[in-house]
Design a protein around this motif. Structure first.
Motif, PDB file in Angstrom:
ATOM      1  N   ASN A 147      21.259 132.755 -24.987  1.00 20.39           N
ATOM      2  CA  ASN A 147      21.434 133.337 -23.654  1.00 20.39           C
ATOM      3  C   ASN A 147      22.830 133.167 -23.063  1.00 20.39           C
ATOM      4  O   ASN A 147      22.977 133.067 -21.846  1.00 20.39           O
ATOM      5  CB  ASN A 147      20.420 132.732 -22.673  1.00 20.39           C
ATOM      6  CG  ASN A 147      19.016 133.168 -23.025  1.00 20.39           C
ATOM      7  OD1 ASN A 147      18.772 134.350 -23.260  1.00 20.39           O
ATOM      8  ND2 ASN A 147      18.107 132.211 -23.100  1.00 20.39           N
ATOM      9  N   ILE A 148      23.836 133.120 -23.913  1.00 22.00           N
ATOM     10  CA  ILE A 148      25.193 133.049 -23.349  1.00 22.00           C
ATOM     11  C   ILE A 148      25.632 134.434 -22.883  1.00 22.00           C
ATOM     12  O   ILE A 148      25.128 135.458 -23.350  1.00 22.00           O
ATOM     13  CB  ILE A 148      26.225 132.498 -24.367  1.00 22.00           C
ATOM     14  CG1 ILE A 148      26.331 133.416 -25.608  1.00 22.00           C
ATOM     15  CG2 ILE A 148      25.880 131.071 -24.766  1.00 22.00           C
ATOM     16  CD1 ILE A 148      27.531 133.097 -26.483  1.00 22.00           C
ATOM     17  N   ASP A 149      26.577 134.442 -21.930  1.00 22.78           N
ATOM     18  CA  ASP A 149      27.174 135.704 -21.494  1.00 22.78           C
ATOM     19  C   ASP A 149      28.469 135.970 -22.248  1.00 22.78           C
ATOM     20  O   ASP A 149      28.989 137.092 -22.239  1.00 22.78           O
ATOM     21  CB  ASP A 149      27.495 135.625 -19.992  1.00 22.78           C
ATOM     22  CG  ASP A 149      26.238 135.321 -19.187  1.00 22.78           C
ATOM     23  OD1 ASP A 149      25.201 135.963 -19.432  1.00 22.78           O
ATOM     24  OD2 ASP A 149      26.293 134.414 -18.326  1.00 22.78           O
ATOM     25  N   GLY A 150      28.985 134.922 -22.873  1.00 25.34           N
ATOM     26  CA  GLY A 150      30.238 135.040 -23.601  1.00 25.34           C
ATOM     27  C   GLY A 150      30.743 133.655 -23.933  1.00 25.34           C
ATOM     28  O   GLY A 150      30.027 132.659 -23.788  1.00 25.34           O
ATOM     29  N   LEU A 151      31.978 133.608 -24.406  1.00 25.73           N
ATOM     30  CA  LEU A 151      32.622 132.330 -24.721  1.00 25.73           C
ATOM     31  C   LEU A 151      33.935 132.260 -23.964  1.00 25.73           C
ATOM     32  O   LEU A 151      34.464 133.277 -23.521  1.00 25.73           O
ATOM     33  CB  LEU A 151      32.902 132.231 -26.228  1.00 25.73           C
ATOM     34  CG  LEU A 151      31.691 132.242 -27.162  1.00 25.73           C
ATOM     35  CD1 LEU A 151      32.150 132.291 -28.611  1.00 25.73           C
ATOM     36  CD2 LEU A 151      30.805 131.016 -26.926  1.00 25.73           C
TER      37      LEU A 151
END
Lengths: 73, 145, 145, 73
Positions: free
Chosen positions: B42-46
């Motif tokens: 569930n990450i939106d990005g890094l």
């Protein structure tokens, strides 16, 4: 004076210390509770070159950097 | 050459520019490695922090190794935020010989992962969370403990 | 997918098209291998014969292997003449994981060299000379001797 | 009738032969001086599938292909 920088995720302000080798830096940082977990897994560079011994001598104007675990890419 | 960009990489343009830079250099093999941000946990990005002075000396040592094998390397990396399905990393080797190129890109990418002074954070609910569990202590770490 | 072209490959366009085809497929690693005609032995270029039916079944077997590892492969090759510093071959792997991608591109390219039914000729002084000394007998050759 | 094709650099016209296995093809080609060097290093496909035994049976309408050493890329 030796400048000590904490890189990446280590949330600590730069220090200016009167020290002559990394042993002295180790003693100072070991007394900092927040730093103990980082000392385990951080590498150390002097003037942007990684060093492998705590006996490494320091002189006025040197920059020491602590590098915690990395993950590029 | 080492290229750092704010945010995501423009992959087609970089692959094209590098190809055209070496098109007439008589290398038989060109192998880029492109790293793209995957949707997981569930990450939106890094997000990335880069310490440039040591990254540059690390890269220079690899340029020397490449030179000894008649090859060259190029690398691009993002600083700051890179969102899902965007790319943050390209490394490439050019070599006269295919075996050298195939082995070199593998060694280079693995050492990059283990040694390059870059820190990765997950972007989750507007927060930047250090990806400790996917990170690797640099060789020689722990001398101050 | 397997793509055959008459003459040299348009490398930037192929690398871009493949990247864009899989940009949202959630692969973390994209590794193309680009083969370019080198200037050596005074050749003017290379020329290729391709036997498509067996090339297609060979490629299909590699697509299956890739699928078992959660990866995909794409390949482009030239038919006919390809001049100095032009490219005749691109293979690429997309994979969620970098280790799979690095190992797969190596295995794929090596088996391609050893097994794909493609014949290479040097172009020299207007003649097409079979490159026997750089060619590999397919596994199982010689049963009629 | 079995069709025999010679691929890539083998400069030989396609043959139409009344044969029932690869053994019979081998005997015919071994008598062709031009072909001897290719028999050493060529693979054999029947209907576009590589085969590994000379005992392989052939039937009317089959296609046999000879594949000399390859070098793609």
């Amino acid at each position: 004076m030796v400048r000590v920088e904490f890189l990446g995720p280590i949330q600590k302000e730069t220090l200016e210390l009167e020290i002559t080798n990394l042993n002295e830096l180790a003693k100072i940082l070991q007394d900092d509770k927040e730093m103990q977990k980082w000392l385990e897994n951080s590498a150390v560079a002097v003037n942007d070159t990684l060093v492998s011994s705590r006996e490494y001598g320091l002189k006025d104007g040197d920059k020491v950097s602590l590098l915690p675990p990395v993950c590029g890419g | 050459m080492l290229y750092l960009y704010d945010g995501a990489l423009d992959v087609p343009t970089i692959l094209k520019d590098w190809y055209e830079q070496e098109e007439k250099s008589n290398y038989g093999a060109y192998i880029p490695f492109v790293g793209t941000v995957r949707s997981e946990d569930n990450i939106d990005g890094l997000s990335f922090d880069v310490y440039e002075p040591i990254l540059e000396s690390w890269f220079k040592s690899w340029q020397e190794k490449a030179k000894q094998k008649g090859a060259i390397i190029k690398m691009a990396h993002s600083k700051g935020d890179v969102m899902l399905h965007e790319s943050s990393y390209i490394a490439a080797v050019f070599s006269p010989k295919r075996r050298v190129a195939l082995e070199f890109i593998d060694e280079f990418v693995e050492d990059f992962k283990a040694s390059a002074p870059i820190w990765k954070y997950d972007l989750k609910n507007g927060k930047r969370v250090y990806a400790l569990d996917r990170s690797t202590a640099i060789k020689g770490s722990g001398i101050l403990k």
